[in-house]
Scaffold this active site. Structure first.
Site, mmCIF file in Angstrom:
data_model
loop_
_atom_site.group_PDB
_atom_site.id
_atom_site.type_symbol
_atom_site.label_atom_id
_atom_site.label_comp_id
_atom_site.label_asym_id
_atom_site.label_seq_id
_atom_site.Cartn_x
_atom_site.Cartn_y
_atom_site.Cartn_z
ATOM 1 N N ASP A 1 113.639 53.584 8.604
ATOM 2 C CA ASP A 1 114.752 53.119 7.777
ATOM 3 C C ASP A 1 115.769 52.274 8.534
ATOM 4 O O ASP A 1 115.742 52.182 9.768
ATOM 5 C CB ASP A 1 115.449 54.313 7.103
ATOM 6 C CG ASP A 1 115.640 55.503 8.046
ATOM 7 O OD1 ASP A 1 115.688 55.291 9.267
ATOM 8 O OD2 ASP A 1 115.730 56.635 7.562
ATOM 9 N N HIS B 1 116.146 65.348 2.942
ATOM 10 C CA HIS B 1 115.664 63.970 2.929
ATOM 11 C C HIS B 1 114.750 63.693 4.114
ATOM 12 O O HIS B 1 114.894 64.272 5.189
ATOM 13 C CB HIS B 1 116.805 62.939 2.810
ATOM 14 C CG HIS B 1 117.670 62.734 3.998
ATOM 15 N ND1 HIS B 1 119.032 62.938 3.977
ATOM 16 C CD2 HIS B 1 117.396 62.287 5.250
ATOM 17 C CE1 HIS B 1 119.552 62.632 5.143
ATOM 18 N NE2 HIS B 1 118.574 62.237 5.945
ATOM 19 N N GLU C 1 116.449 60.262 -0.434
ATOM 20 C CA GLU C 1 117.377 61.307 -0.839
ATOM 21 C C GLU C 1 116.792 62.124 -2.000
ATOM 22 O O GLU C 1 115.834 61.691 -2.656
ATOM 23 C CB GLU C 1 118.691 60.651 -1.279
ATOM 24 C CG GLU C 1 119.408 59.885 -0.161
ATOM 25 C CD GLU C 1 120.196 60.802 0.782
ATOM 26 O OE1 GLU C 1 119.796 61.957 0.974
ATOM 27 O OE2 GLU C 1 121.213 60.333 1.322
ATOM 28 N N ASN D 1 119.808 67.961 3.308
ATOM 29 C CA ASN D 1 119.441 68.078 1.889
ATOM 30 C C ASN D 1 117.948 67.830 1.666
ATOM 31 O O ASN D 1 117.513 67.569 0.555
ATOM 32 C CB ASN D 1 120.273 67.108 1.038
ATOM 33 C CG ASN D 1 120.069 65.651 1.450
ATOM 34 O OD1 ASN D 1 119.208 65.349 2.273
ATOM 35 N ND2 ASN D 1 120.837 64.750 0.866
HETATM 36 C C1 GLP Z 1 119.191 60.455 9.054
HETATM 37 C C2 GLP Z 1 117.920 59.572 9.158
HETATM 38 C C3 GLP Z 1 116.693 60.412 9.049
HETATM 39 C C4 GLP Z 1 116.864 61.602 9.978
HETATM 40 C C5 GLP Z 1 117.890 62.537 9.388
HETATM 41 C C6 GLP Z 1 118.286 63.682 10.294
HETATM 42 O O1 GLP Z 1 119.958 60.160 7.964
HETATM 43 N N1 GLP Z 1 117.850 58.503 8.248
HETATM 44 O O2 GLP Z 1 115.542 59.645 9.372
HETATM 45 O O3 GLP Z 1 115.664 62.291 10.118
HETATM 46 O O4 GLP Z 1 119.024 61.842 8.922
HETATM 47 O O5 GLP Z 1 119.121 63.260 11.308
HETATM 48 P P1 GLP Z 1 119.442 64.088 12.600
HETATM 49 O O6 GLP Z 1 118.207 64.085 13.419
HETATM 50 O O7 GLP Z 1 120.556 63.357 13.268
HETATM 51 O O8 GLP Z 1 119.828 65.443 12.153
#
Ligand code: GLP
Length: 260
Positions: free
Chosen positions: A67, A138, A143, A136
């Protein structure tokens, strides 16, 4: 679905790195899907260390990131392209033209999303997709409510995701409201999925991902249908799963891996 239980973040990172290194060593043109966020940072540090030791070369590797934020160009310190350059690409020998991220400042957004999909196909599909999980549920930036049939697309970020990611920005107001994400169907087409989960904060999300009925309201539940998912999770992230785990009744197996 296989779960590898490790002690902590460091072990999760090193084990994930050794799996990717082995794949890269054994394949001529490996295609790896990459993620951002805090979770894979240790994995990237470990990949750089392996490269510096001479254990692996990334010359033949093609990457596709999950992303990118809409509205941030690649020189913006909060864009995912910048993150990837700083945390991995600038320190290894991967050729620039083999690196792919969605373009957050595209004027032809729809066309770019379609091209992203066809570039993945042209590369032969993703061999291993690295994933983190949002609070959540995702995956990528898909989302709750995103169709399980979705392809690379523009998404509206939820308030909770913007809040969680605001730590990278100087204020919540600066966190983009939209992003481009690989779709859930795109992620599910990866031959193998490596989900990394660390810390108590993620314990509930991991529990739901593997135990709740499939629901687009909790995108990570779709992973229950993928034939080749490996979850590397530390003790804290697994705390809720382990409370109710019964080996004889579960659809997944938990393997404990001790590092030497
Ligand atoms: C972000 C990214 C995701 C990631 C997730 C968890 O928003 N777009 O690809 O896996 O949230 O993030 P973190 O590893 O910082 O907890």
């Amino acid at each position: 679905m296989q779960i590898i239980k490790v002690k902590n973040y460091e072990e999760m990172s090193v084990i994930a790195s050794s799996m990717l290194v082995e794949h890269v060593q054994q394949n001529e043109s490996p295609v790896i899907g990459l993620a951002t966020g805090s979770t894979p940072e240790g994995l990237y540090r470990s990949l750089i260390a392996e490269y510096r030791k001479g254990a692996v070369s990334f010359q033949g590797v093609t990457t596709f990131n999950l992303d990118e934020y809409v509205g941030l160009n690649k020189d913006d310190a909060t864009s995912y392209q910048f993150y990837m350059n700083q945390k991995l690409f600038d320190h290894i020998d991967i050729p620039e033209e083999q690196i792919h991220l969605p373009n957050g400042v595209s004027e032809e957004l729809q066309q770019d999303c379609t091209d992203y999909e066809s570039n993945i196909q042209k590369a032969g599909g993703i061999d291993i997709q690295v994933l983190g999980i949002g609070l959540n549920g995702h995956i990528g930036f898909n989302e709750p409510g995103t169709s399980f049939l979705s392809r690379t697309h523009a998404v509206e970020l939820t308030a909770s995701t913007r809040e969680a990611n605001s730590r990278y920005f100087s204020s919540l107001a600066e966190v983009p409201t939209q992003a481009i994400s690989m779709g859930i169907a795109t992620i599910m087409e990866s031959k193998k999925i490596l989900l990394l989960v660390s810390g108590e904060e993620k314990a509930e999300a991991l529990y739901q991902a593997i135990n709740s009925p499939l629901s687009e309201e909790f995108p990570a539940t779709i992973l229950q249908l993928h034939p080749e998912v490996t979850i590397i999770a530390d003790e804290l992230a697994l705390s809720k799963v382990l409370e109710s785990y019964d080996e004889s009744e579960s659809a997944f197996e938990i393997k404990e891996l001790q590092m030497k």
